[in-house]
Design an enzyme around this catalytic site. Structure first.
Site, PDB file in Angstrom:
ATOM      1  N   LYS A   1       0.752  -1.240   0.234  1.00 53.71           N
ATOM      2  CA  LYS A   1      -0.087   0.071   0.188  1.00 53.71           C
ATOM      3  C   LYS A   1       0.856   1.181  -0.072  1.00 53.71           C
ATOM      4  CE  LYS A   1      -3.673  -2.295   2.374  1.00 53.71           C
ATOM      5  NZ  LYS A   1      -4.303  -2.482   3.800  1.00 53.71           N
TER       6      LYS A   1
ATOM      7  N   GLY B   1      -8.232  -4.036   2.417  1.00 60.51           N
ATOM      8  CA  GLY B   1      -9.255  -3.791   3.236  1.00 60.51           C
ATOM      9  C   GLY B   1      -8.939  -3.937   4.694  1.00 60.51           C
TER      10      GLY B   1
ATOM     11  N   LYS C   1      -5.411   6.304   3.587  1.00 64.77           N
ATOM     12  CA  LYS C   1      -6.140   5.903   5.029  1.00 64.77           C
ATOM     13  C   LYS C   1      -4.810   5.830   6.000  1.00 64.77           C
ATOM     14  CE  LYS C   1      -4.644   1.459   5.122  1.00 64.77           C
ATOM     15  NZ  LYS C   1      -4.022   0.674   6.207  1.00 64.77           N
TER      16      LYS C   1
ATOM     17  N   THR D   1      -7.841   1.538  10.776  1.00 68.05           N
ATOM     18  CA  THR D   1      -6.636   1.966  11.009  1.00 68.05           C
ATOM     19  C   THR D   1      -6.499   3.388  11.645  1.00 68.05           C
ATOM     20  OG1 THR D   1      -6.117   1.287   8.469  1.00 68.05           O
ATOM     21  CG2 THR D   1      -4.119   2.678   9.600  1.00 68.05           C
TER      22      THR D   1
ATOM     23  N   SER E   1      -2.725  -0.353  14.947  1.00 66.38           N
ATOM     24  CA  SER E   1      -2.297   0.405  13.730  1.00 66.38           C
ATOM     25  C   SER E   1      -1.130   1.338  13.942  1.00 66.38           C
ATOM     26  CB  SER E   1      -3.363   1.581  13.466  1.00 66.38           C
ATOM     27  OG  SER E   1      -2.842   2.443  12.762  1.00 66.38           O
TER      28      SER E   1
ATOM     29  N   GLU F   1       3.664   2.875   6.756  1.00 63.55           N
ATOM     30  CA  GLU F   1       3.530   3.315   5.578  1.00 63.55           C
ATOM     31  C   GLU F   1       3.516   4.776   5.280  1.00 63.55           C
ATOM     32  OE1 GLU F   1       2.021   0.846   6.756  1.00 63.55           O
ATOM     33  OE2 GLU F   1       1.817  -0.990   5.434  1.00 63.55           O
TER      34      GLU F   1
END
Length: 238
Positions: free
Chosen positions: A12, A41, A96, A153, A159, A186
């Site tokens: 991602k 997801g 996200k 998240t 998270s 990320e």
């Protein structure tokens, strides 16, 4: 890579420097691969590995291949939904993480649940604006790989990106926070790339821009939040 071997990726983000989504990067490495899809997801790896229930989206330009992957990966604890909106699914997974850093900062500064709810809602608006500009579909951003992953998240203590935001709010440096986390967050690199892309496209993404300024040490967290609150009033749908 053999062309008869299916390719499914879970990474991602946006490529540093080019702002390319994963499917574009992979297309350069394996041109015209006939069986390729992204899986994304709301899914913390620890819970998936523990066999807890989850639901994900698998997206491919080849709708039949997406359905095939969904059938093969589906089981009693993992529900898969097929899509052909590769851009929308990938962008949801990237943005996200940026909003989760913002949510962690907000929580770390003690701004409460109301502020977190506002961040999630306006973050979803930013994601949707950028996603539509790039060719994604609105229903994708309201689905598992959009709103679903965003909620998880931004609110779950597993998270990494939310944890990064909490550490930044506590006054840790980016380098120190990442070192203490011991895992990849990320959103730390994605935020800068999404902010640059939004500026190039003329897309208004103030939360993303604030996170990018905090990460680049241009603005302290509390000042960045104050600047967000001081923005000119506008219609909610704008």
């Amino acid at each position: 890579m053999r062309r008869d071997v299916p390719l499914v990726w879970l990474c991602k983000g946006l490529e540093t420097g080019s702002q390319k989504l994963p499917h574009a990067v992979l297309a350069e490495a394996w041109p015209a691969h006939p069986a390729a899809a992204v899986l994304s997801g709301p899914s913390f790896a620890h819970e998936v590995a523990s066999g807890l229930p989850a639901a994900l989206t698998v997206a491919s330009l080849d709708a039949d291949f997406a359905r095939r992957v969904a059938r093969e990966l589906h089981d009693a604890k993992m529900r898969l939904y097929a899509s052909n909106d590769v851009i929308g699914v990938e962008l949801g997974g990237a943005v996200k993480n940026v909003i989760a850093i913002a949510a962690g900062i907000s929580d770390g500064l003690g701004f409460g649940y109301n502020a977190r709810a506002a961040l999630l809602t306006r973050g979803l608006a930013e994601l949707t604006r950028l996603g539509l500009k790039l060719g994604g579909r609105p229903e994708t951003f309201m689905g598992l790989s959009g709103m679903g992953d965003l909620i998880l998240t931004c609110t779950g203590d597993l998270s990494r990106n939310r944890q990064l935001g909490l550490r930044l709010a506590a006054g840790e440096s980016l380098e120190g926070a990442l070192r203490e986390l011991g895992h990849v967050a990320e959103g730390a690199t994605t935020a800068l790339e999404v902010a640059r892309l939004a500026r190039e496209l003329g897309i208004d993404m103030p939360i993303t821009e604030a996170v990018a300024q905090i990460l680049s040490q241009e603005t302290p967290p509390r000042e960045a939040v104050a600047a967000l609150l001081a923005r000119d009033l506008k219609d909610e749908s704008a």
